[in-house]
Write an enzyme that holds these catalytic residues in place. Sequence first.
Site, PDB file in Angstrom:
ATOM      1  N   HIS A 245       1.869  -4.236   2.450  1.00  0.00           N
ATOM      2  CA  HIS A 245       1.299  -3.061   1.798  1.00  0.00           C
ATOM      3  C   HIS A 245      -0.170  -2.859   2.137  1.00  0.00           C
ATOM      4  CE1 HIS A 245       0.493  -0.070  -1.264  1.00  0.00           C
ATOM      5  NE2 HIS A 245       1.771  -0.062  -1.611  1.00  0.00           N
TER       6      HIS A 245
ATOM      7  N   CYS B 118       5.398   3.881  -5.178  1.00  0.00           N
ATOM      8  CA  CYS B 118       5.589   4.259  -3.776  1.00  0.00           C
ATOM      9  C   CYS B 118       6.586   3.328  -3.097  1.00  0.00           C
ATOM     10  CB  CYS B 118       4.252   4.254  -3.040  1.00  0.00           C
ATOM     11  SG  CYS B 118       3.346   2.685  -3.125  1.00  0.00           S
TER      12      CYS B 118
END
Length: 360
Positions: free
Chosen positions: A203, A176
């Site tokens: 994150h 991602c």
Amino acid sequence: PESLPFFTYFHNFNVEQSHNHPLPSTMTISIGINGFGRIGRLVCRAAMKHDEATVVAVNDPFLTVDYAAYQFKYDSTHGIWDGEVSHEGDCLIVDGVKIKFFSERDPTKIPWGSVGAKTVCESTGVFTTEAKAKMHLDGGAERVIISAPSADAPMYVMGVNNTEYGGAKILSNASCTTNCLAPVAKVIHENFGIVEGLMTTIHAATATQMVVDGAAKGGKDWRAGRSSLNNLLPSSTGAAKAVGKVIPSLQGKLTGMAVRVPTPNVSLVDLTVRTEKGVSGEEMMKVLKEASETTMKGILGFTTDPVASQDFLTDKRSSIVDGSACIHLNDNFHKVIAWYDNEWGYSNRLVDLAVYISDK
């Protein structure tokens, strides 16, 4: 991706057309999903909403079909599925579409061919090498897309290097974070040249982390054993180095790290680069904005609004540059900030990639 006649479209992929000028679909690709965890379920959601994709089978030996239906329908992050979900016999039923449910531990025994699953999304996190992912071919699948970085399978990032796909049966959708970083790096590198850069991804927490302090999985990264609820946790990531695999001219020029934070979803890339060509911050933002409206439309976004992470929940784009958060020391030293829904954006790109390679 839906816009041009089938052959022309897939032969000349255009991101802007694919996301903004839909025409009636000429075919629907059939996807199988191995591993019905976070990404597996969201890939299923993304595919069921895609005009040119559908899911025909799911395999997960750790779920019963009724529990799989429950987990698909109810999602604490992305909300309740906005349609009908049920189950009957050994099938999930999503908006009237029957999805065969298998419970095999051995990938070679999953009968993908029996339900017409041409492309398999390998999302267990276990079969990430070419040799392991290749086992799905024994069951009748034609291609396998690994929903994680791979040590040896070729990696493709939509909008960055997907046009270089050469027919590999086993491939990776990268991570991602690579899907967020690579489009930004591509635009900057092609226009101004990147000499070197460092990336930090702020994150969101993931399922690999601990809710309360415990033994780190694998025992190597001790910080990973600390609670994800009340800590900021520095961590390693190969996302920046992986950009060199999808943009070879950046090989060895980028590296990075992650800081895991106690939020359930939406992350942020902080990319600091030294450029070959001198460019003002204003001009760099102009180029990134233009790319988001043209060649990278639907993949890259741009905003100058004073936004926060929750504003990007369930955003399909890979990367959204936050122009008002970027800073610039001088004409050769820049910090670029980009947001991404690390679950939904990534899952949509995997489905886009599956559609893109379907006639190659």
